[in-house]
Design an enzyme around this catalytic site. Structure first.
Site, mmCIF file in Angstrom:
data_model
loop_
_atom_site.group_PDB
_atom_site.id
_atom_site.type_symbol
_atom_site.label_atom_id
_atom_site.label_comp_id
_atom_site.label_asym_id
_atom_site.label_seq_id
_atom_site.Cartn_x
_atom_site.Cartn_y
_atom_site.Cartn_z
ATOM 1 N N GLY A 227 5.170 -4.171 -12.938
ATOM 2 C CA GLY A 227 4.955 -2.816 -13.856
ATOM 3 C C GLY A 227 5.845 -2.960 -14.781
ATOM 4 N N GLY B 291 -0.653 -7.448 -14.087
ATOM 5 C CA GLY B 291 -1.622 -5.806 -13.924
ATOM 6 C C GLY B 291 -1.863 -5.304 -15.612
ATOM 7 N N ASP C 69 2.823 -6.600 -3.938
ATOM 8 C CA ASP C 69 3.554 -6.457 -3.468
ATOM 9 C C ASP C 69 3.428 -7.374 -0.995
ATOM 10 O OD1 ASP C 69 4.623 -4.710 -4.716
ATOM 11 O OD2 ASP C 69 3.541 -3.182 -4.118
ATOM 12 N N LYS D 279 3.653 0.492 0.321
ATOM 13 C CA LYS D 279 4.596 -0.414 -0.172
ATOM 14 C C LYS D 279 5.203 -0.507 1.040
ATOM 15 C CE LYS D 279 5.305 -0.230 -5.681
ATOM 16 N NZ LYS D 279 4.930 -1.588 -5.682
#
Length: 291
Positions: free
Chosen positions: A35, A68, A185, A244
């Site tokens: 991220g 990503g 995750d 998450k």
């Protein structure tokens, strides 16, 4: 404005960290990294410094990373449109080639190089190496997006035993040799569980579980599995926080002592969580009290 600390104040910080250094010495901590903390260059440098510091004081860190934004960037440059279903990237054969190039190639080796430049000793592997992550197709609509069927943790243990920081890209494969794109995750949770890690840290782009999503001061510092179920029902855990928290619960069921969801945009948040009284983010624990 730069804050200046006296030598005495610096020494006091180190002394306060001593009980935590003792607690985590020779223990395994799995960090899921991605991220905003990954695409911001200054934060990336700080995260790598933090991981090397933890490694130098005897904590066995396993770094699991996604990529990503980098995948989407390369797809865009190649003129390929990214598609998502329920938050997961639709991965056809061509996209899988791109995912493999970005995750196992550019991102993985960049992180390894950064750790080495910070005086760490790192080795990059993908979930396909040594059949670390075995997977099967999750949903026909998603193409080569995989769900994990088994983790063969031997390669990671071998690297830890040799004194390396394992850097794992989240790819998987099946018995027929097909490659799969694995949610980062989820991969981190399964790897942490297979390692019986002391802690799983999920670095994200919000502070943790907020009782009021519009109010950062409403952070819930700790939840048990039972409390998490109640927060689901109340709608406090919703949207992108749901998967998450589920990953944290999966990790705990598989033997991880506790799991943290924290804001990876905060400088040195990993050190704050592991080496101070204050901590950072929301801790998900298995029992009724503090872990």
């Amino acid at each position: 404005m730069t804050t200046r600390f006296s030598n005495c104040e610096r020494a006091e910080v180190l002394v306060q960290a001593l009980p935590y250094i003792r607690r985590y010495n020779n223990k395994i901590v799995v960090v899921k990294y991605g991220g905003n903390a990954m695409v911001n260059e200054q934060l990336k440098q700080q995260v790598m410094e933090d991981i090397v510091l933890l490694w130098l004081i005897g904590i066995k860190v396993v770094l699991v990373h996604g990529g990503g934004p980098e995948i989407s960037e390369l797809m865009d440059r190649l003129g390929k449109k990214a598609e998502f279903v329920d938050g997961l990237r639709v991965t056809d054969e061509e996209t899988m080639d791109i995912v493999q190039m970005v995750l196992a190639g550019k991102v993985n080796k960049t992180l390894v190089n950064l750790l080495e430049m910070k005086s760490g000793k790192a080795m990059g592997i993908s979930g396909m190496d040594g059949c670390l992550i075995e997977a099967r197709k999750k949903d026909e609509r998603l193409g080569y997006v995989g769900e994990i069927t088994r983790v063969n943790i031997g390669p990671v243990l071998d690297l830890l035993e040799k004194g390396y920081i394992p850097v794992v890209s989240t790819l998987g494969c099946d018995k027929q040799g097909h490659a799969y794109n694995i949610n980062g995750d989820t991969a981190a949770a399964y790897i942490a569980g297979a390692l019986r890690a002391e802690r799983l840290i999920l670095m994200t782009d919000i502070a943790g579980i907020l009782r009021d999503r519009e109010d950062p001061s409403s952070l819930i510092p700790e939840v048990t599995l039972e409390e998490a179920d109640r927060l689901y029902e109340e709608g406090v855990i919703s949207g992108g926080m749901i998967p998450k928290v589920r990953c944290c619960i999966t990790a705990i069921h598989q033997g991880v002592r506790n799991a943290i969801i924290m804001d990876g945009r905060v400088p040195h948040s990993i050190l704050m969580e592991l080496l101070t009284d204050e901590g950072a983010g929301t801790m998900v624990i298995g029992g009724q009290g503090h872990a």
